[in-house]
Write an enzyme that holds these catalytic residues in place. Structure first.
Site, mmCIF file in Angstrom:
data_model
loop_
_atom_site.group_PDB
_atom_site.id
_atom_site.type_symbol
_atom_site.label_atom_id
_atom_site.label_comp_id
_atom_site.label_asym_id
_atom_site.label_seq_id
_atom_site.Cartn_x
_atom_site.Cartn_y
_atom_site.Cartn_z
ATOM 1 C CG HIS A 141 -1.920 -1.303 1.259
ATOM 2 N ND1 HIS A 141 -2.980 -1.328 0.513
ATOM 3 C CD2 HIS A 141 -1.661 -2.578 1.846
ATOM 4 C CE1 HIS A 141 -3.527 -2.548 0.487
ATOM 5 N NE2 HIS A 141 -2.846 -3.152 1.599
ATOM 6 C CG ASP A 171 1.894 5.266 -8.999
ATOM 7 O OD1 ASP A 171 1.973 6.487 -9.461
ATOM 8 O OD2 ASP A 171 1.642 4.213 -9.609
ATOM 9 N NE ARG A 230 -3.165 3.762 -6.341
ATOM 10 C CZ ARG A 230 -3.735 3.855 -5.235
ATOM 11 N NH1 ARG A 230 -3.178 4.910 -4.570
ATOM 12 N NH2 ARG A 230 -4.266 3.037 -4.613
ATOM 13 N N GLY A 261 -12.116 -2.305 -2.528
ATOM 14 C CA GLY A 261 -10.930 -2.705 -2.516
ATOM 15 C C GLY A 261 -10.177 -1.623 -1.727
ATOM 16 C CG ASP A 311 -9.414 -4.456 1.056
ATOM 17 O OD1 ASP A 311 -8.949 -3.478 0.490
ATOM 18 O OD2 ASP A 311 -8.982 -5.552 1.096
ATOM 19 C CD GLU A 349 -17.974 -11.566 -4.533
ATOM 20 O OE1 GLU A 349 -17.537 -11.575 -5.834
ATOM 21 O OE2 GLU A 349 -17.333 -11.139 -3.744
ATOM 22 C CD GLU A 394 -5.195 1.255 -7.984
ATOM 23 O OE1 GLU A 394 -5.602 0.375 -8.728
ATOM 24 O OE2 GLU A 394 -4.265 1.089 -7.505
ATOM 25 C CD GLU A 428 -3.357 -8.293 -8.908
ATOM 26 O OE1 GLU A 428 -3.904 -7.473 -8.515
ATOM 27 O OE2 GLU A 428 -2.155 -8.541 -8.653
ATOM 28 C CG HIS A 467 1.770 0.959 -8.889
ATOM 29 N ND1 HIS A 467 0.972 1.766 -8.927
ATOM 30 C CD2 HIS A 467 1.161 -0.062 -8.638
ATOM 31 C CE1 HIS A 467 -0.164 1.316 -8.817
ATOM 32 N NE2 HIS A 467 -0.134 -0.058 -8.585
#
Length: 421
Positions: free
Chosen positions: A83, A89, A92, A116, A138, A167, A181, A190, A365
């Protein structure tokens, strides 16, 4: 252990994840460990049930099971260093902050879900923009630290941290904004976009805002003599010793799998083509399972062709009125043909904020993803390179990506297959 008062902000502590399944634990190669150390925690498994409205959501929402691969995946992203790299970054993080402030009128007084959330920085940006409530979701244990960050900034009355998969967690209201992100290497690696789709179909109001709103994956042929020389030609003469017998193994070790690295615009031999355009309002999990596109390039110079590079852009545009009838924005449909391939052209750069990972833009990144050939192809100027590329979710683990390249140049045809693990 966390005290009960630490549980007051909406997250629920889960038991420790099971040991990683074979191939997901300490047996990683150094290269795999490096890659795993450069991305983020995730909010969901890749497969999801599409739900059209809130009534159907209550009746039809059946969460997909969380596999051992998922649990190992979440666990691998619980480390702070991952993180820290993302937050450092600047391209970003500043792009997301600018996008939030640019769309403040859609966020102020509204309900937001951060898919996330990681350390919670985007959720806090939304709170600073005046959001009424932010659900920070998350599945990684980093959610526990995110909750402490929220409390330290006196935002517990606004930001609710939910520790779990998209979910599985429950949000008892529709949301106005989804921010995430979600982008992986080569955009789709991913499979985190499935988490955003799940959140959209479960909770987003009609006409709600999704940030980023669109994404585009590009590819182009590249030359990279220095990289090939360092990895392969090195073995021709080692301290005066002919070690060329090592070259075959060196090619396999260096170029069998995709390589995440930084190249410059000087390495790119042609204009890029679009591999996949993603509309966050209408994309489905099914269409992400397999992505196929044909390409046709014409080399701008005489140079050895060492492989193909992939990169992506995301755009942060305003909300649409009817997501189910969402049309491609003018900036995409107004495109021109470059060597037979569509390349995106923005007629008005002010239409939306863009975060780009292109070789000619400031590095991020994500860098670029390169698929190298075992042996270069000598190109003449204006020589054609044509073929097709297929990206598909691995049967072994949907978070992995199978890459199948077929290409023809100079009267010869080639096939290159690799897996991004």
């Amino acid at each position: 252990m966390f005290s009960k008062e630490n549980n007051s902000n909406g997250y629920t502590q889960q038991p420790p994840p099971p040991p990683p399944p074979p191939g997901m634990g300490h047996s990683h190669t150094h290269r795999e460990r490096v890659r795993r150390g450069t991305r983020r925690s995730r909010a969901s498994a890749s497969n999801s049930l599409r739900v059209c409205d809130s009534e159907q959501q209550q009746q039809q929402h059946h969460p997909t099971p969380c596999t051992d691969f998922d649990m190992a995946y979440f666990h691998s992203y619980a480390h702070l260093g991952i993180h820290q790299e993302m937050i450092k970054d600047r391209e970003r993080t500043q792009a997301y902050r600018d996008a939030i402030m640019q769309h403040q009128r859609f966020i102020a007084g509204k309900v937001v879900v951060d898919v996330g959330c990681g350390t919670g920085i985007l959720s806090i940006f939304c709170a600073q923009a005046g959001a009424k409530r932010v659900y920070a979701v998350d599945a990684s244990d980093i959610a526990l630290q995110a909750n402490e960050v929220v409390k330290a900034n006196n935002l517990s009355d606004v930001v609710v941290v939910l520790h779990g998969r998209v979910e599985d967690v429950e949000i008892d209201e529709e949301v106005d904004v989804i921010i995430s992100e979600w982008m992986g290497y080569m955009l789709l690696y991913e499979s985190m976009l499935g988490s955003v789709i799940t959140a959209r179909d479960r909770w987003l109001k009609p006409g709600g805002l999704i940030l980023p709103s669109t994404a585009t994956l590009y590819m182009a042929p590249v030359t990279h003599t220095d990289r090939y020389s360092e990895s392969i030609d090195f073995w021709r003469n080692v301290y005066g010793i002919d070690m060329s017998a090592m070259m075959s193994l060196a090619k396999q070790c260096a170029f069998e799998e995709p390589s995440v690295e930084t190249i410059s615009g000087e390495n790119v031999l042609t204009w890029p083509c679009v591999v996949k355009y993603v509309d966050s309002y209408s994309v489905t999990t099914h269409e992400l399972e397999t992505v196929t596109t044909k390409f046709k390039f014409k080399s701008m110079m005489r140079a050895p062709l060492h492989g193909f590079a992939f990169w992506f852009d995301v755009e942060f545009n305003g909300p649409v009125i009817a997501p189910t009838n969402y049309q491609l924005p003018t900036s995409f449909t107004d495109s021109h043909q470059v060597n037979g391939s569509q390349r995106k052209r923005r007629t008005n750069p002010n239409n939306g904020l863009v975060l780009s990972t292109a070789p000619e833009d400031p590095p991020t990144h994500w860098q670029q993803t390169l698929i190298y050939f075992y042996d270069p192809i000598e190109l003449e100027q204006d020589q054609l390179i044509e073929g097709s590329v297929t990206l598909s979710q691995s049967k072994e683990n949907a978070r992995f990506m199978n890459i199948h390249l077929e290409y023809t140049s100079g009267g010869r045809s080639y096939v290159k297959e690799s897996v991004m693990r």
